[in-house]
Design an enzyme around this catalytic site. Structure first.
Site: not given
Length: 270
Positions: A78, A80, A186, A197-198, A215
């Site tokens: 993913t 961030h 995750g 976490g998220f 993902c």
């Protein structure tokens, strides 16, 4: 009821480097295991970074060699970065830990957060996270002028949107009226304590997701709260709402260990 402490680590110009935040997680995780701190949720924003969970395959990573940090959480790759609210709930749970129940609690808090801003979201069976559902397949616009009969995604399980032009990009899933992920989850559990976490997309540049297979999902895309609502929303707007719902869900949860099925004793027959 268990106490939940929130720590706001940094946002905007004070966004926290991923590796530094990961080390902070380890420190809080160790302290939580020793019961020297209460359950703690770290909230922050990261500078742009790609992270890959343990199940990430090579075909899902950036094609141009952009660096990726491999991490010890579950899930796949993913992104961030700015405009995305990241939360790392570090919580002690009864063992054996019911990981699925923990994920469902995080989803519930984020679903409630989106609802407070006027956006209906849901879960998708077999896919963690929080989703905005698309239209039924028959009601969606044809991609690139092609009918669904000629859509390459229909018959290719290894379809790679990065090789087929921007109309298939994950960031354009809203225009295609397909399912799109608003928040990813995750986690990792060690010694009965959770970490990672998220990530909740508030108002990021979602084209960052177009360099990867987010993902590991090839038939859906990503979205943000601001895009779905068609108005400007900031992390500062969302932060207290997320805290409220995380506190409500996590502090009031009836925690129970995962049920372990044991084989029944064999019955002797003559």
């Amino acid at each position: 009821m268990t106490e939940l402490r929130f720590v706001r680590l940094g946002f905007g110009e004070e966004a926290v480097d991923y590796q530094r935040a990961w080390q902070k997680q380890r420190e809080v995780h160790a302290a939580r295991f020793e019961d020297t701190v209460p359950d703690t949720c770290l909230l922050l924003e990261h500078p742009p970074v790609y992270t890959a969970g343990r199940r990430t395959t090579d075909s899902e990573r950036p094609l141009d060699g952009t660096p990726v940090i491999d991490v010890d959480r579950g899930g796949k790759i993913t992104w961030h970065g700015p405009g995305q609210l990241v939360g790392y709930p570090i919580q002690k749970l009864p063992r054996p830990v019911d990981v699925v129940a923990h994920v469902r609690r995080l989803e519930e808090a984020l679903i409630r957060t989106a609802a407070e801003f006027g956006l209906e979201t849901t879960r998708v069976e077999g896919r963690s996270g929080v989703w905005v559902l698309g239209d039924p397949v028959e009601d969606r616009p044809a991609v690139g002028g092609l009918s669904l009969d000629f859509d390459p995604r229909m018959n290719d399980e290894e379809f790679d949107a990065r090789l087929h032009g921007p109309e298939y990009a994950p960031s354009n899933a809203g225009q295609r009226r397909e399912d799109r992920k608003l928040a990813a989850i995750g986690i990792r559990v060690a010694k009965g304590v959770t970490m990672h976490g998220f990530s909740f997309n508030v108002n990021p540049d979602t084209t960052w997701f177009d360099r990867i297979v987010p993902c590991g999902i090839r038939d859906a895309g990503v979205t943000s709260l601001a895009y779905e609502l068609g108005r400007d929303i900031t992390i500062a707007d969302v932060l207290p709402v997320v805290e409220k719902h995380l506190r409500d869900v996590l502090e009031n949860a009836e925690l129970a260990p995962r049920a372990v099925e044991r084989p029944t004793d064999a019955v002797a027959t003559a």
